[in-house]
Design a protein around this motif. Structure first.
Motif, mmCIF file in Angstrom:
data_model
loop_
_atom_site.group_PDB
_atom_site.id
_atom_site.type_symbol
_atom_site.label_atom_id
_atom_site.label_comp_id
_atom_site.label_asym_id
_atom_site.label_seq_id
_atom_site.Cartn_x
_atom_site.Cartn_y
_atom_site.Cartn_z
ATOM 1 N N THR A 1 33.215 -42.383 23.198
ATOM 2 C CA THR A 1 34.608 -42.418 22.752
ATOM 3 C C THR A 1 34.722 -42.001 21.286
ATOM 4 N N MET A 2 33.728 -42.366 20.477
ATOM 5 C CA MET A 2 33.736 -41.955 19.081
ATOM 6 C C MET A 2 33.714 -40.433 18.958
ATOM 7 N N TYR A 3 32.916 -39.797 19.800
ATOM 8 C CA TYR A 3 32.844 -38.332 19.781
ATOM 9 C C TYR A 3 34.173 -37.704 20.183
ATOM 10 N N HIS A 4 34.797 -38.243 21.218
ATOM 11 C CA HIS A 4 36.105 -37.731 21.628
ATOM 12 C C HIS A 4 37.132 -37.878 20.515
ATOM 13 N N LEU A 5 37.102 -39.023 19.852
ATOM 14 C CA LEU A 5 38.005 -39.219 18.722
ATOM 15 C C LEU A 5 37.728 -38.183 17.640
ATOM 16 N N GLY A 6 36.463 -37.890 17.408
ATOM 17 C CA GLY A 6 36.105 -36.876 16.417
ATOM 18 C C GLY A 6 36.653 -35.506 16.760
ATOM 19 N N THR A 7 36.651 -35.149 18.044
ATOM 20 C CA THR A 7 37.191 -33.844 18.429
ATOM 21 C C THR A 7 38.701 -33.782 18.201
ATOM 22 N N VAL A 8 39.392 -34.897 18.443
ATOM 23 C CA VAL A 8 40.834 -34.924 18.188
ATOM 24 C C VAL A 8 41.108 -34.769 16.700
ATOM 25 N N LEU A 9 40.356 -35.481 15.876
ATOM 26 C CA LEU A 9 40.528 -35.377 14.422
ATOM 27 C C LEU A 9 40.256 -33.953 13.952
ATOM 28 N N PHE A 10 39.267 -33.314 14.565
ATOM 29 C CA PHE A 10 38.964 -31.919 14.214
ATOM 30 C C PHE A 10 40.143 -31.014 14.534
ATOM 31 N N LEU A 11 40.704 -31.181 15.720
ATOM 32 C CA LEU A 11 41.834 -30.347 16.120
ATOM 33 C C LEU A 11 43.080 -30.644 15.290
ATOM 34 N N GLN A 12 43.154 -31.833 14.720
ATOM 35 C CA GLN A 12 44.259 -32.178 13.831
ATOM 36 C C GLN A 12 44.046 -31.653 12.417
ATOM 37 N N GLY A 13 42.893 -31.045 12.170
ATOM 38 C CA GLY A 13 42.608 -30.513 10.843
ATOM 39 C C GLY A 13 41.993 -31.522 9.891
ATOM 40 N N ARG A 14 41.646 -32.694 10.371
ATOM 41 C CA ARG A 14 41.045 -33.730 9.532
ATOM 42 C C ARG A 14 39.521 -33.579 9.607
ATOM 43 N N LEU A 15 39.022 -32.559 8.929
ATOM 44 C CA LEU A 15 37.627 -32.170 9.099
ATOM 45 C C LEU A 15 36.664 -33.213 8.572
ATOM 46 N N ASN A 16 36.962 -33.801 7.430
ATOM 47 C CA ASN A 16 36.053 -34.794 6.855
ATOM 48 C C ASN A 16 35.944 -36.024 7.753
ATOM 49 N N ASP A 17 37.090 -36.511 8.236
ATOM 50 C CA ASP A 17 37.076 -37.668 9.138
ATOM 51 C C ASP A 17 36.338 -37.336 10.430
ATOM 52 N N SER A 18 36.581 -36.132 10.945
ATOM 53 C CA SER A 18 35.929 -35.714 12.175
ATOM 54 C C SER A 18 34.419 -35.660 11.994
ATOM 55 N N GLU A 19 33.984 -35.109 10.869
ATOM 56 C CA GLU A 19 32.547 -35.003 10.602
ATOM 57 C C GLU A 19 31.883 -36.376 10.600
ATOM 58 N N VAL A 20 32.503 -37.340 9.926
ATOM 59 C CA VAL A 20 31.918 -38.682 9.833
ATOM 60 C C VAL A 20 31.797 -39.320 11.213
ATOM 61 N N VAL A 21 32.856 -39.220 12.014
ATOM 62 C CA VAL A 21 32.865 -39.859 13.330
ATOM 63 C C VAL A 21 31.835 -39.216 14.255
ATOM 64 N N ILE A 22 31.768 -37.893 14.267
ATOM 65 C CA ILE A 22 30.829 -37.215 15.157
ATOM 66 C C ILE A 22 29.388 -37.440 14.704
ATOM 67 N N GLN A 23 29.156 -37.476 13.398
ATOM 68 C CA GLN A 23 27.818 -37.792 12.900
ATOM 69 C C GLN A 23 27.381 -39.177 13.369
ATOM 70 N N ASP A 24 28.301 -40.131 13.328
ATOM 71 C CA ASP A 24 27.976 -41.484 13.796
ATOM 72 C C ASP A 24 27.643 -41.494 15.285
ATOM 73 N N SER A 25 28.408 -40.709 16.077
ATOM 74 C CA SER A 25 28.141 -40.677 17.513
ATOM 75 C C SER A 25 26.772 -40.058 17.794
ATOM 76 N N ILE A 26 26.384 -39.080 17.003
ATOM 77 C CA ILE A 26 25.058 -38.476 17.143
ATOM 78 C C ILE A 26 23.977 -39.474 16.743
ATOM 79 N N ARG A 27 24.216 -40.195 15.656
ATOM 80 C CA ARG A 27 23.241 -41.178 15.184
ATOM 81 C C ARG A 27 22.964 -42.235 16.255
ATOM 82 N N VAL A 28 24.017 -42.700 16.923
ATOM 83 C CA VAL A 28 23.841 -43.710 17.971
ATOM 84 C C VAL A 28 22.924 -43.187 19.069
#
Length: 495
Positions: free
Chosen positions: A254-281
């Motif tokens: 779910t964190m990764y999906h949220l990251g993709t939405v943030l990316f599409l909204q143009g919130r690149l920094n927030d998206s990067e943090v969320v997707i990095q966390d999902s990868i770390r898990v």
């Protein structure tokens, strides 16, 4: 000069459509197995050159995120939404506690000592209709599947009760079918009904509600209702984090999906943090080399490209290619796709020699893995031709003969790309006339991709002509430079 202006005007007018690519993943291990498709890109989008003038160059920009793909893992041209729903199963599979049974208070069922439930005729029909609906759906027979799913809802209500979680499960299945049919107005009420029934049965903080909210978020994401999708994913994330823990794979999903939405909204920094966390898990749980993690790494690379952090994107893509080579070898479509992505990133960073070597290796692999006239091979030739023209750009001021040889090489690649594209288009037209609406989605997508590759290859040939004229205008001693967009090229140089 008129020719150059005309070509620039044409290139500015032609644009590619935007699509998002989704693929399904394993459903969470909760009572409702809900589809959770993930957006990802397997092969960077084909782009137009964007620099001209003195020393005009073939330059690729990555200002826009790569949001369409040439080849999927299954070697199919994907230029749309590829959704594979995972239907809900029996809602009681993991909810057979004493309190759950008592809370259901279902008429027509009797409880036995071990807490299980004996089914009646309606519950038996519910299961049969659900299984039949799923089977028909997987066969692509959507009308038949819809009838069974509708009947399953009715039988669930009569057998389990109007407000039972089994009804929520049945509503979810029909909603998934409507989502695939793009009958969004019919799907949304069913998703909302499913969530409401689950909240009534188990409470708003139950994991089953979290999974249903995740599914509704996916529904909104497909429609590009990004704010609604974000709210759903954030709500689902809170529930999953509390119930499953922040180190669970479902939480990371779910964190990764949220990251993709943030990316599409143009919130690149927030998206990067969320997707990095999902990868770390995933990496911390030993899933760092799984396809789910690979998809997330690729998406992170897209974010870096969007942010013009090309070197960071390159490092991610090298990591992905290394994993794919070790796990699958070069005789795998996954590995070749990863290599092609890295080659295109290397091209954008100016590492032309390595980019060309890697793309040419990909071309050899494509020819082994795919039919000789597969559209992916034409796309790869177009990629290589662009790198070759960048090489030409560096040679034109110092080594004219070598520069002209590069033009000839690029033209040969483009002519082959055009030949393949035309053949695919012709095949698509023929099948469309014979089968009409019965033509496969893959054939339609192949034809659509072929049209794009044909147009872009012709544009590249136009740029070749512009550069030929510039060589002549610059005073290079070329007496004859015979050029044809569709024939062979001959160059005769006199001192």
């Amino acid at each position: 000069m008129y020719l150059r202006k005309a070509a620039v005007s044409l290139l500015r007018r032609v644009r590619l459509p935007s699509h998002s690519i989704f693929t399904s993943v394993s459903p969470p291990t909760t009572s409702m197995a809900i589809a959770t498709p993930l957006p990802f890109s397997l092969s960077r989008k084909i782009q137009f050159p964007n620099q001209f003038g003195n020393g005009s160059s073939w330059s690729t920009t990555y200002a826009d995120p790569p949001i369409w793909t040439i080849l999927s893992i299954q070697a199919a041209i994907i230029l749309g939404i590829n959704v594979h729903p995972v239907f809900a199963d029996d809602g009681s599979n993991q909810t057979n506690t004493e309190s759950d049974i008592q809370g259901a208070n279902i008429s027509g069922l009797r409880k036995i000592e071990d807490g299980s439930v004996i089914s009646n005729v309606h519950t038996s029909k519910w299961r049969i209709f659900t299984d039949n609906g799923r089977d028909y759906f997987l066969q692509g027979k959507l009308e038949e599947a819809e009838k069974f799913f509708l009947s399953a809802i009715q039988e669930a209500k009569e057998g389990f009760g109007e407000r039972d979680p089994h009804v929520a499960s049945a509503c979810n299945n029909l909603a998934e079918l409507y989502r695939v049919k793009k009958a969004f107005d019919k799907a949304e009420p069913l998703y909302l009904d499913a969530i409401r029934l689950l909240e009534e049965a188990f409470g708003s903080e139950d994991i089953r509600v979290g999974v249903a909210l995740h599914n509704l978020g996916q529904f909104y994401l497909v429609q590009r209702k990004l704010e609604e999708a974000r709210v759903c994913y954030e709500s689902a994330l809170k529930i999953k984090g509390r119930v499953l823990g922040r180190g669970s794979a479902d939480y990371a999903d779910t964190m990764y999906h949220l990251g993709t939405v943030l990316f599409l909204q143009g919130r690149l920094n927030d998206s990067e943090v969320v997707i990095q966390d999902s990868i770390r898990v995933l990496e911390e749980s030993g899933q760092g080399e799984s396809m789910a993690c690979i998809r997330r790494l690729r998406y992170l690379a897209q974010i870096y490209i969007k942010s013009n952090r090309i070197s960071e994107a390159e490092n991610i893509e090298r990591k992905v290619l290394h994993i794919m080579e070790l796990s699958k070898g070069w005789n795998s479509l996954d590995t070749v796709v990863a290599a092609e992505e890295l080659g295109l990133t290397l091209q954008s960073s100016g590492s032309l020699k390595e980019a060309q070597e890697l793309l040419e290796r990909c071309l050899d692999a494509w020819k082994t893995l795919l039919p000789e006239d597969h559209i992916q091979i034409g796309a790869n030739m177009l990629h290589i031709a662009r790198v070759v023209m960048l090489n030409y750009n560096q040679l034109r001021g110092m080594h004219v003969s070598d520069a002209i040889a590069e033009i000839d090489k690029a033209k040969g690649l483009l002519n082959n790309a055009i030949r393949i594209a035309r053949k695919v288009i012709s095949k698509s037209k023929t099948q469309n006339k014979k089968q009409g609406y019965g033509v496969s989605g893959e054939t339609r997508r192949d034809g659509y991709a072929a049209v794009i590759i044909l147009l872009q290859s012709l544009n590249e040939l136009g740029l070749l002509e512009i550069n030929r004229l510039e060589l002549q205008e610059s005073g290079v001693s070329i007496v004859t430079f015979w050029f044809s967009a569709f024939g062979s090229g001959k160059v005769v140089i006199h001192s």
